[in-house]
Scaffold this active site. Sequence first.
Site: not given
Length: 329
Positions: A185, A209, A276, A279, A302, A311
């Site tokens: 990110r 995150k 992004h 990514r 994730h 994806y």
Amino acid sequence: MKNAGELLISKITSFISSLTPIAVEEVKTSLSQILKDFHVEKVEIDEKHPDLEEKISLFLTSKTLEGLSKGTVKGYKQELDLYANVIKKRVKDVTSSDIRLYLASLQNVKMSTMGKKLSVLKSFFGWLASEEIIDRDPTKKIKTPKTEKLLPKALKIEELEMLRESCKTVRQRAFIEVLYASGTRLSEIHQLNIDDINMQSMSTTVVGKGSKERSVFLSFKALYHLKKYLKQRKDDCEALFVTERKPYRRISKRAIQDEVKKVAKAAGLSHKVTPHVLRHTFATLTLNNGAELVAIQELLGHSSADTTLRYARITEDRKREQHKKYLVI
């Protein structure tokens, strides 16, 4: 000048009289008798309800202690402040109708944006209920609006090459290669320092995150262009990427976005290209090339495989190849 109680009596009397004929003075007298045991205070237009302000502050503090990023907490605060400017009530008095009224007051808002705003309110009131500050969650019965699930944008291989060839500076090429090869990110790349890069293993550790750490990797091409960029630098700043002009300092996230945008414009790519998107490109191309879903999930950071599955969109040629390879006949 009328005090808050008198103003309330006048407004209630006016409302009732608009519905049916009444003896106005008698109604006012009766309402005065009812309200004499209550303290009435008017909330000004630009004023939030003090109870709501207090509970928002507690919620944000709790989320900060849970490890949410500053950006996420700031986003929560902005959304809850907007809500508090419209619904001026104590949290325990808020109803589902109030939440719907607030959402209905939003003008020219996309359904996806509406969903995000409701998500913040659900998080807030859900937390209040779990902490037993309120007896019930007024957002529980409100369904999140359905939105069209758009596939993440990703560059085709030829578009990625066009991007590479359109880089005008060593730094731009380093941006493109590192962002693509690592699948990180923007915020994760932005906070990296030179010493964080292990040149031998071609890897680094990023903080994603929820303050979760994970290892990501560079390709030979990415490492080559990163070393080339670092070698031509004349500063002693610890940051991995720095500004072009003195005083040299860590480059901002916006500046990185602008550099990628410049390269995309030079490449003549019509659709929007951002860090992004690179990514997304990393995830899509590696999955199409046969990478395991669980491995890409770990590399992207994730928490759920469902997120990574977005994806997993393969080309027609790849579908045909997989059909021929794995069909039992």
